[in-house]
Design a protein around this motif. Structure first.
Motif, mmCIF file in Angstrom:
data_model
loop_
_atom_site.group_PDB
_atom_site.id
_atom_site.type_symbol
_atom_site.label_atom_id
_atom_site.label_comp_id
_atom_site.label_asym_id
_atom_site.label_seq_id
_atom_site.Cartn_x
_atom_site.Cartn_y
_atom_site.Cartn_z
ATOM 1 N N SER A 103 0.813 -1.222 0.000
ATOM 2 C CA SER A 103 0.000 0.000 0.000
ATOM 3 C C SER A 103 0.843 1.267 0.000
ATOM 4 O O SER A 103 0.370 2.325 0.415
ATOM 5 C CB SER A 103 -0.926 0.013 1.219
ATOM 6 O OG SER A 103 -0.168 -0.052 2.421
ATOM 7 N N PRO A 444 -3.063 5.789 7.571
ATOM 8 C CA PRO A 444 -2.437 4.911 6.574
ATOM 9 C C PRO A 444 -2.079 3.533 7.121
ATOM 10 O O PRO A 444 -2.063 2.550 6.374
ATOM 11 C CB PRO A 444 -1.177 5.671 6.151
ATOM 12 C CG PRO A 444 -1.442 7.093 6.522
ATOM 13 C CD PRO A 444 -2.280 7.022 7.759
ATOM 14 N N PRO A 448 -4.994 1.042 5.197
ATOM 15 C CA PRO A 448 -4.100 1.373 4.080
ATOM 16 C C PRO A 448 -4.800 1.470 2.728
ATOM 17 O O PRO A 448 -4.409 2.298 1.893
ATOM 18 C CB PRO A 448 -3.073 0.236 4.101
ATOM 19 C CG PRO A 448 -3.715 -0.870 4.886
ATOM 20 C CD PRO A 448 -4.602 -0.207 5.877
#
Length: 464
Positions: A103, A444, A448
Motif C-alpha cells: 500500500s 495509513p 491502508p
C-alpha cells in the motif's frame, strides 16, 4: 499495480555518490545509482541540519500527459521522525522488515520524508540553543530546505507539491503551507503548491480537549462520575488557552490524559477500541516498561506515546529502532556516526512548550483564501485528535465557502473488492473532509487501502 522494490539488503551495492554541494544553504546529497532515491542534509541555519529522503515513483511516466505529484510527508510528535516512522511504518516503499509494502503511497506520487524540526530523527543541531521554539520557526527552516531541494531534486520544478501531515505535523503543514504560498506569490519560490492535507492533526487543542469526555462516555470507556471530573479538567485547559497560558495549559492537558487513563481502564488515546499497548501501529515505554498513559499523569511527553504506538507494529525480526540505527544508517552513509536515531526527540518536544497548545486555524483560513486545496482527514476511532474536535475547528473557519460546505451531503467511499463503506467525503471548492471508518490516529497504518485511494484523489495522481 503494486510497486516492486528490492529488499534493502539487495540495494546496498547499488549506492553511489550523486552530488556534493555547498551553496547558499550548505548541503550534501547522495543517492542510489539509478537516481530513484536521493537523500541528504541541508544546513538550514549555521550548525542546524535537516535530513531529507526522496523516492521517485517507479510509476512516474517519462512524458506524462498530466504532472506527476510529489508528497512531502510531515510527521508529528512534535519530534517524531518522518524518515523512520512515516516511511517504514506507514506509507514508504518498505516496511520494518525491509520488504515491499503493498500500500505504499509511491504508487500515486513521488515521496519526500523529512526529519523536522532540527534535532528530530537523523536531523541534528550542534548546539541545543538551536532547537525551534515555534511552528513558524520550523516553517522558516523547512522553507530553506525546500529552496535547496528545488535544486537537488529536478522533478520538483515540474511536479505539484502536496504537504501531507499527521498529528502535530498538521501545525507544521499549516505554517509551512502559508510560507510556501506567500513565497510563490512573491516570486521567491518556483514550485507549484498542489495542496495541503492534515490528517488527525493537532490544529486546535482548544477544540480537541473538550471532545474527549463525550466521546469516551459514548463508547463506555468513562462513566458519569469520571466524566464530570474530566470535563472540569478540560475546562481548565480551555481557560488557560484563552488566557494565553500555553505551558500551563499543556501541563493541564497532560494531567487530563493521565486522569482519563486511570478512569478508562487505560484506553488507547489513538484508538478507543483498544487499551494502551494493544494497538497494532501502543503505549508501553520500552525503556521503563511503564504505561505511557500513567507517565502522562507525571507530565511526561505525549510524543512518546505516539512513537510506541507505531513501534508495536514492528515484527519479531526487525524493530524501527534497530533498522534506523543499523541497516538504514549503513545504507545512507552520511549520518554522523555518533548520532543515535530515536523515534521521538524529547528535547524537540520540550522546546515547543510555549507553542504546543496554540491553534493554527488562521493559517488554514489563509490557505483557503489563496484558493489552495485543503484536505482534512480523520480516523473514526481517534481520541487525541478526535473527529468531533476536527469538525469543531473546521466550523470556526472564516472562509467564505464554509456555509455551503457544511450544507452538502457526504459521499460514501469504497475500496477495492472489500464490502461496505470505508469512508465518507465532503467537498466544496477547495475544502475537502474525509471521515475514515475503522481507523484510529494513524490512518495509513490502520486503513491502508482507503488511505491510498484518498491520496490518489487528493493529488489527482495520473495513476488513480
Amino acid at each position: 499495480m503494486d510497486v516492486l522494490y528490492c529488499p534493502l539488503t539487495l540495494l546496498l551495492p547499488l549506492l553511489c555518490l550523486i552530488s556534493l554541494h555547498v551553496g547558499s544553504a550548505a548541503s550534501i546529497t547522495t543517492g542510489t545509482a539509478d537516481g530513484s532515491e536521493l537523500w541528504g542534509y541541508v544546513e538550514v541555519r549555521p550548525k542546524a541540519h535537516l535530513f531529507w529522503w526522496y523516492y521517485k515513483s517507479p510509476q512516474r511516466m517519462s512524458t506524462p500527459s498530466e504532472p506527476w505529484p510529489t508528497v512531502l510527508w510531515l510527521q508529528g510528535g512534535p519530534g517524531a521522525s518522518g524518515v523512520g516512522l512515516g516511511n517504514f511504518q506507514e506509507i514508504g516503499p518498505l516496511d520494518v522488515d525491509l520488504k515491499p509494502r503493498n500500500s505504499t503511497w509511491l504508487q500515486k506520487a513521488d515521496l519526500i520524508f523529512v526529519d523536522s524540526p532540527v534535532g528530530t530523527g537523523y536531523s541534528y543541531v550542534e548546539d541545543d540553543s538551536l532547537f525551534v521554539t515555534t511552528d513558524w520557526e520550523q516553517a522558516t527552516d523547512a522553507m530553506t530546505l525546500l529552496k535547496a531541494l528545488v535544486k537537488e531534486v529536478p522533478t520538483l520544478q515540474s511536479s505539484p507539491l502536496f504537504l501531507v501531515a499527521e498529528s502535530y505535523g498538521g501545525k507544521y503543514a499549516a505554517t509551512l503551507g502559508v510560507a510556501v504560498a506567500r513565497a510563490i506569490r512573491a516570486g521567491e519560490l518556483n514550485i507549484t503548491l498542489g495542496g495541503v492535507a492534515v490528517g488527525d492533526s493537532w490544529i486546535s487543542p482548544e477544540d480537541f480537549t473538550p471532545s474527549y469526555t463525550p466521546l469516551l462516555l459514548s463508547v463506555s470507556r468513562l462513566d458519569d462520575n469520571a466524566g464530570d471530573e474530566a470535563n472540569k479538567r478540560a475546562e481548565t485547559v480551555k481557560e488557560q488557552i484563552v488566557a494565553g497560558q500555553w505551558a500551563a495549559s499543556q501541563k493541564s492537558w497532560g494531567d487530563l490524559l493521565g486522569f482519563i487513563a486511570t478512569k478508562s481502564g487505560d484506553v488507547d488515546v489513538y484508538n478507543f477500541l483498544l487499551d494502551s499497548g494493544m494497538d497494532p501501529v501502543s503505549s508501553v515505554d520500552t525503556s521503563t516498561g511503564s504505561s505511557l498513559s500513567n507517565l502522562q499523569a507525571k507530565n511526561s511527553v505525549q510524543a512518546l506515546m505516539y512513537a510506541t504506538y507505531l513501534g508495536s507494529q514492528d515484527s519479531d525480526s526487525n524493530t524501527i529502532d534497530g533498522i534506523m540505527n543499523g541497516a538504514i544508517k549503513e545504507k545512507l552513509k552520511i549520518v554522523p556516526k555518533n548520532l543515535k536515531w530515536v523515534e521521538v526527540s524529547q528535547k524537540v518536544y520540550n522546546a515547543l512548550v510555549n507553542d504546543f497548545m496554540k491553534p493554527r486555524i488562521n493559517e488554514v483560513d489563509e490557505l483557503l483564501s489563496y484558493g489552495i486545496n485543503v484536505t482534512v482527514y480523520n480516523g473514526q476511532l481517534d481520541v487525541i485528535c478526535s473527529t468531533n474536535g476536527a469538525e469543531a475547528w473546521v466550523q470556526k473557519l472564516k472562509w467564505d465557502g464554509l456555509k455551503s460546505f457544511l450544507s452538502l451531503p457526504r459521499q460514501s467511499l469504497y475500496c477495492g473488492q472489500s464490502k461496505g463503506t470505508k469512508a465518507f467525503v465532503r467537498s466544496y471548492k477547495n475544502l475537502h473532509f474525509y471521515w475514515i471508518l475503522g481507523a484510529g490516529h494513524f490512518v495509513p497504518a490502520d486503513q491502508p487501502c482507503i488511505a491510498l485511494s484518498m491520496i490518489g484523489s487528493i493529488t489527482q495522481s495520473p495513476a488513480s
